[in-house]
Design a protein around this motif. Structure first.
Motif, PDB file in Angstrom:
ATOM      1  N   THR A 106       0.849  -1.182   0.000  1.00  0.00           N
ATOM      2  CA  THR A 106       0.000   0.000   0.000  1.00  0.00           C
ATOM      3  C   THR A 106       0.887   1.235   0.000  1.00  0.00           C
ATOM      4  OG1 THR A 106      -1.741  -1.151   1.197  1.00  0.00           O
ATOM      5  CG2 THR A 106      -1.826   1.255   1.201  1.00  0.00           C
ATOM      6  N   CYS A 107       0.652   2.117  -0.951  1.00  0.00           N
ATOM      7  CA  CYS A 107       1.397   3.369  -1.071  1.00  0.00           C
ATOM      8  C   CYS A 107       0.503   4.518  -0.607  1.00  0.00           C
ATOM      9  CB  CYS A 107       1.814   3.595  -2.517  1.00  0.00           C
ATOM     10  SG  CYS A 107       2.653   5.170  -2.792  1.00  0.00           S
ATOM     11  N   LEU A 108       1.033   5.325   0.298  1.00  0.00           N
ATOM     12  CA  LEU A 108       0.327   6.526   0.741  1.00  0.00           C
ATOM     13  C   LEU A 108       0.897   7.723  -0.012  1.00  0.00           C
ATOM     14  CD1 LEU A 108      -1.517   8.212   2.564  1.00  0.00           C
ATOM     15  CD2 LEU A 108       0.299   8.134   4.312  1.00  0.00           C
ATOM     16  N   ILE A 109       0.058   8.400  -0.758  1.00  0.00           N
ATOM     17  CA  ILE A 109       0.444   9.629  -1.449  1.00  0.00           C
ATOM     18  C   ILE A 109      -0.014  10.792  -0.584  1.00  0.00           C
ATOM     19  CG2 ILE A 109       0.089  11.075  -3.490  1.00  0.00           C
ATOM     20  CD1 ILE A 109      -0.482   8.456  -5.054  1.00  0.00           C
ATOM     21  N   VAL A 110       0.942  11.615  -0.143  1.00  0.00           N
ATOM     22  CA  VAL A 110       0.627  12.796   0.665  1.00  0.00           C
ATOM     23  C   VAL A 110       0.865  14.009  -0.228  1.00  0.00           C
ATOM     24  CG1 VAL A 110       1.044  14.034   2.813  1.00  0.00           C
ATOM     25  CG2 VAL A 110       1.404  11.547   2.723  1.00  0.00           C
ATOM     26  N   GLU A 111      -0.219  14.539  -0.770  1.00  0.00           N
ATOM     27  CA  GLU A 111      -0.162  15.596  -1.785  1.00  0.00           C
ATOM     28  C   GLU A 111      -1.469  16.372  -1.740  1.00  0.00           C
ATOM     29  OE1 GLU A 111       0.182  18.174  -4.362  1.00  0.00           O
ATOM     30  OE2 GLU A 111       1.947  16.893  -4.461  1.00  0.00           O
ATOM     31  N   ASP A 112      -1.396  17.700  -1.730  1.00  0.00           N
ATOM     32  CA  ASP A 112      -2.613  18.504  -1.636  1.00  0.00           C
ATOM     33  C   ASP A 112      -3.270  18.778  -2.982  1.00  0.00           C
ATOM     34  OD1 ASP A 112      -0.245  20.079  -1.972  1.00  0.00           O
ATOM     35  OD2 ASP A 112      -1.419  21.879  -1.567  1.00  0.00           O
ATOM     36  N   SER A 113      -2.561  18.637  -4.074  1.00  0.00           N
ATOM     37  CA  SER A 113      -3.130  18.879  -5.400  1.00  0.00           C
ATOM     38  C   SER A 113      -3.855  17.632  -5.901  1.00  0.00           C
ATOM     39  CB  SER A 113      -2.018  19.258  -6.389  1.00  0.00           C
ATOM     40  OG  SER A 113      -2.473  19.126  -7.718  1.00  0.00           O
ATOM     41  N   ILE A 114      -5.154  17.782  -6.190  1.00  0.00           N
ATOM     42  CA  ILE A 114      -5.938  16.650  -6.690  1.00  0.00           C
ATOM     43  C   ILE A 114      -5.394  16.158  -8.022  1.00  0.00           C
ATOM     44  CG2 ILE A 114      -8.234  15.952  -7.499  1.00  0.00           C
ATOM     45  CD1 ILE A 114      -9.376  17.847  -5.367  1.00  0.00           C
ATOM     46  N   VAL A 115      -4.977  17.071  -8.868  1.00  0.00           N
ATOM     47  CA  VAL A 115      -4.410  16.692 -10.171  1.00  0.00           C
ATOM     48  C   VAL A 115      -3.168  15.834  -9.972  1.00  0.00           C
ATOM     49  CG1 VAL A 115      -3.321  17.583 -12.264  1.00  0.00           C
ATOM     50  CG2 VAL A 115      -5.370  18.689 -11.365  1.00  0.00           C
ATOM     51  N   ASP A 116      -2.268  16.263  -9.095  1.00  0.00           N
ATOM     52  CA  ASP A 116      -1.046  15.500  -8.840  1.00  0.00           C
ATOM     53  C   ASP A 116      -1.349  14.163  -8.166  1.00  0.00           C
ATOM     54  OD1 ASP A 116       0.427  17.489 -10.035  1.00  0.00           O
ATOM     55  OD2 ASP A 116       1.093  18.386  -8.142  1.00  0.00           O
ATOM     56  N   GLN A 117      -2.338  14.134  -7.275  1.00  0.00           N
ATOM     57  CA  GLN A 117      -2.745  12.874  -6.645  1.00  0.00           C
ATOM     58  C   GLN A 117      -3.141  11.862  -7.716  1.00  0.00           C
ATOM     59  OE1 GLN A 117      -6.060  13.840  -4.144  1.00  0.00           O
ATOM     60  NE2 GLN A 117      -4.815  14.890  -2.606  1.00  0.00           N
ATOM     61  N   LYS A 118      -3.992  12.304  -8.630  1.00  0.00           N
ATOM     62  CA  LYS A 118      -4.476  11.408  -9.685  1.00  0.00           C
ATOM     63  C   LYS A 118      -3.355  10.988 -10.619  1.00  0.00           C
ATOM     64  CE  LYS A 118      -9.237  12.892  -9.528  1.00  0.00           C
ATOM     65  NZ  LYS A 118     -10.418  13.316 -10.251  1.00  0.00           N
ATOM     66  N   MET A 119      -2.451  11.905 -10.941  1.00  0.00           N
ATOM     67  CA  MET A 119      -1.334  11.580 -11.828  1.00  0.00           C
ATOM     68  C   MET A 119      -0.454  10.487 -11.203  1.00  0.00           C
ATOM     69  SD  MET A 119       1.830  13.997 -13.064  1.00  0.00           S
ATOM     70  CE  MET A 119       2.298  14.193 -11.347  1.00  0.00           C
ATOM     71  N   MET A 120      -0.127  10.635  -9.913  1.00  0.00           N
ATOM     72  CA  MET A 120       0.720   9.644  -9.247  1.00  0.00           C
ATOM     73  C   MET A 120       0.005   8.303  -9.102  1.00  0.00           C
ATOM     74  SD  MET A 120       2.842  11.795  -6.430  1.00  0.00           S
ATOM     75  CE  MET A 120       1.779  13.215  -6.197  1.00  0.00           C
ATOM     76  N   ALA A 121      -1.262   8.338  -8.742  1.00  0.00           N
ATOM     77  CA  ALA A 121      -2.032   7.099  -8.615  1.00  0.00           C
ATOM     78  C   ALA A 121      -2.118   6.385  -9.958  1.00  0.00           C
ATOM     79  CB  ALA A 121      -3.427   7.392  -8.071  1.00  0.00           C
ATOM     80  N   ARG A 122      -2.311   7.138 -11.024  1.00  0.00           N
ATOM     81  CA  ARG A 122      -2.369   6.544 -12.367  1.00  0.00           C
ATOM     82  C   ARG A 122      -1.025   5.926 -12.741  1.00  0.00           C
ATOM     83  NH1 ARG A 122      -4.727  10.468 -14.817  1.00  0.00           N
ATOM     84  NH2 ARG A 122      -2.846  11.572 -15.386  1.00  0.00           N
ATOM     85  N   ALA A 123       0.074   6.614 -12.431  1.00  0.00           N
ATOM     86  CA  ALA A 123       1.404   6.080 -12.736  1.00  0.00           C
ATOM     87  C   ALA A 123       1.646   4.776 -11.975  1.00  0.00           C
ATOM     88  CB  ALA A 123       2.479   7.110 -12.387  1.00  0.00           C
ATOM     89  N   ILE A 124       1.237   4.728 -10.724  1.00  0.00           N
ATOM     90  CA  ILE A 124       1.402   3.499  -9.933  1.00  0.00           C
ATOM     91  C   ILE A 124       0.556   2.371 -10.520  1.00  0.00           C
ATOM     92  CG2 ILE A 124       0.931   2.431  -7.695  1.00  0.00           C
ATOM     93  CD1 ILE A 124       1.742   5.186  -6.450  1.00  0.00           C
ATOM     94  N   SER A 125      -0.668   2.677 -10.912  1.00  0.00           N
ATOM     95  CA  SER A 125      -1.559   1.640 -11.451  1.00  0.00           C
ATOM     96  C   SER A 125      -1.032   1.059 -12.762  1.00  0.00           C
ATOM     97  CB  SER A 125      -2.970   2.185 -11.652  1.00  0.00           C
ATOM     98  OG  SER A 125      -3.027   3.064 -12.752  1.00  0.00           O
ATOM     99  N   ARG A 126      -0.239   1.801 -13.485  1.00  0.00           N
ATOM    100  CA  ARG A 126       0.299   1.339 -14.768  1.00  0.00           C
ATOM    101  C   ARG A 126       1.560   0.491 -14.621  1.00  0.00           C
ATOM    102  NH1 ARG A 126      -0.755   6.584 -18.636  1.00  0.00           N
ATOM    103  NH2 ARG A 126      -3.017   6.325 -18.663  1.00  0.00           N
ATOM    104  N   THR A 127       2.027   0.279 -13.403  1.00  0.00           N
ATOM    105  CA  THR A 127       3.234  -0.525 -13.200  1.00  0.00           C
ATOM    106  C   THR A 127       2.950  -2.017 -13.207  1.00  0.00           C
ATOM    107  OG1 THR A 127       3.047  -0.518 -10.785  1.00  0.00           O
ATOM    108  CG2 THR A 127       4.306   1.294 -11.812  1.00  0.00           C
ATOM    109  N   ASN A 128       1.686  -2.402 -13.300  1.00  0.00           N
ATOM    110  CA  ASN A 128       1.277  -3.803 -13.254  1.00  0.00           C
ATOM    111  C   ASN A 128       1.700  -4.476 -11.958  1.00  0.00           C
ATOM    112  OD1 ASN A 128      -0.008  -3.827 -15.763  1.00  0.00           O
ATOM    113  ND2 ASN A 128       1.952  -4.052 -16.802  1.00  0.00           N
TER     114      ASN A 128
END
Length: 100
Positions: free
Chosen positions: A11-33
């Motif tokens: 489980t990765c915890l992303i601590v970021e206040d920007s919703i755009v950046d939150q989604k970008m990082m979550a999407r990048a993690i999801s693409r790692t298979n």
């Protein structure tokens, strides 16, 4: 293909206040298979709540957050016997003396 909860290995915890950046990082993690579940916290207090209620494998931590700096939070984590084992990756969008 959708992952099942029992397939989750970390489980990765992303601590970021920007919703755009939150989604970008979550999407990048999801693409790692990989089987990594993502939790998100927009503030340091929200991150503390997640850490109290969930087992976190790693933290992606913004340095510039509302009501505090990620660098200070990383020091707080390092001083806690249980939380100090969690790897922390810090990032920031503007250079600060700490980031240099």
């Amino acid at each position: 293909m959708r992952r099942r909860d029992n397939d989750i290995t970390a489980t990765c915890l992303i601590v970021e206040d920007s919703i755009v950046d939150q989604k970008m990082m979550a999407r990048a993690i999801s693409r790692t298979n990989s089987n990594i579940r993502v939790e998100v916290a927009a503030t340091l207090n929200a991150a503390r709540q997640v850490l109290r209620s969930d087992t976190i494998s790693m933290i992606l931590l913004d340095n510039n957050l509302p009501y505090g700096f990620g660098a200070n939070f990383a020091l707080e984590l390092a001083s806690d016997r249980q939380l100090s084992r969690i790897p922390v990756i810090m990032f920031g969008d503007w250079p600060s003396p700490f980031m240099w």
